[in-house]
Write an enzyme that holds these catalytic residues in place. Structure first.
Site, short mmCIF file in Angstrom:
data_model
loop_
_atom_site.label_atom_id
_atom_site.label_comp_id
_atom_site.label_asym_id
_atom_site.label_seq_id
_atom_site.Cartn_x
_atom_site.Cartn_y
_atom_site.Cartn_z
N CYS A 29 -37.38 16.61 10.51
CA CYS A 29 -37.75 18.02 10.61
C CYS A 29 -37.34 18.63 11.94
CB CYS A 29 -39.24 18.22 10.36
SG CYS A 29 -40.33 17.25 11.43
N HIS A 83 -45.02 17.33 12.62
CA HIS A 83 -44.16 18.19 11.81
C HIS A 83 -43.63 19.29 12.72
CE1 HIS A 83 -42.33 19.75 8.29
NE2 HIS A 83 -43.08 20.83 8.20
N ASP A 99 -40.15 26.76 7.01
CA ASP A 99 -40.49 25.34 6.87
C ASP A 99 -39.72 24.79 5.68
OD1 ASP A 99 -41.54 22.83 6.58
OD2 ASP A 99 -43.63 23.46 6.39
#
Length: 209
Positions: A29, A83, A99
């Site tokens: 991520c 994250h 996201d």
């Protein structure tokens, strides 16, 4: 007053036509977000100043997030060690969340994302409280580096296949990911918020403006 008027009327730019056009590799991520920022810097240079990178973690590296694509239950709950998301905040009353791991629309307004992804800390044990390191996208592009060592087993094999492009480095270092993940307010880049402070910074500021 004049400055407020200018900011409020600023156009919201469609930074990405759809999520499938963005660079994405599962379980990377931080690199996915780096490439989002890089793309904005190259295609919408005036908008990069309104973008922020947010690392979400805590000291126990256990952060529950709902509505994640990899979640297996009805609420799509996942407990990540960390994250990373990107925010686009061009107006006092507008803030969008990008996201690539969320099943919510890409992007999603921050009020919807906060409500559905973070919910509240009140239902959680302290070890699961979420903390947020917020860095400007420009600083993130300048300072972030990862040689992907965190995704290797002791024998050198990959936990998850790496992205096909070269690892991200800077002139100063090849790896500083932990500086961004750790949530000590006195260390690392940017500013660290708890959930309430994060909501006040990007959500309540927006709806009260």
């Amino acid at each position: 007053m004049a400055e407020q008027l200018i900011n409020t009327n600023k156009k919201i730019v469609n930074l990405f036509s759809k999520a499938s056009d963005c660079s994405y590799v599962s379980c990377y991520c931080e690199e996915n977000v780096w490439h989002l920022c890089k793309d904005i810097q190259e295609r919408h240079v005036q908008e990069i100043q309104h973008c922020y990178v947010v690392f979400i973690s805590n000291s126990s590296r256990t952060v529950p997030l709902w509505r994640q694509k990899s979640g297996r239950d009805e609420d799509k709950l996942v407990i990540w060690d960390y994250h990373v998301i990107m925010l686009y905040h061009p107006q006092p009353d507008r803030c969008l969340v990008f996201d690539l791991d969320s099943e919510l629309p890409f992007p999603t307004y921050v009020h919807k994302y906060v409500t559905e992804t973070f919910r509240t800390d009140h239902i959680l044990k302290p070890d699961y409280f979420r903390y947020f390191r917020v860095i400007t996208a420009e600083e993130f592009l300048q300072k972030f580096a990862s040689d992907r060592r965190h995704m290797k087993r002791p024998d050198g094999t990959w936990i998850k296949p790496p992205p096909p492009y070269p690892a991200i480095g800077t002139a100063e270092t090849t790896h500083n990911l932990d500086d961004f993940i750790q949530m000590d307010p006195g260390k690392g880049p940017g500013q660290v918020y708890n959930l309430t402070q994060f909501v006040q910074r990007f959500y309540r500021t927006s709806i009260n403006s």
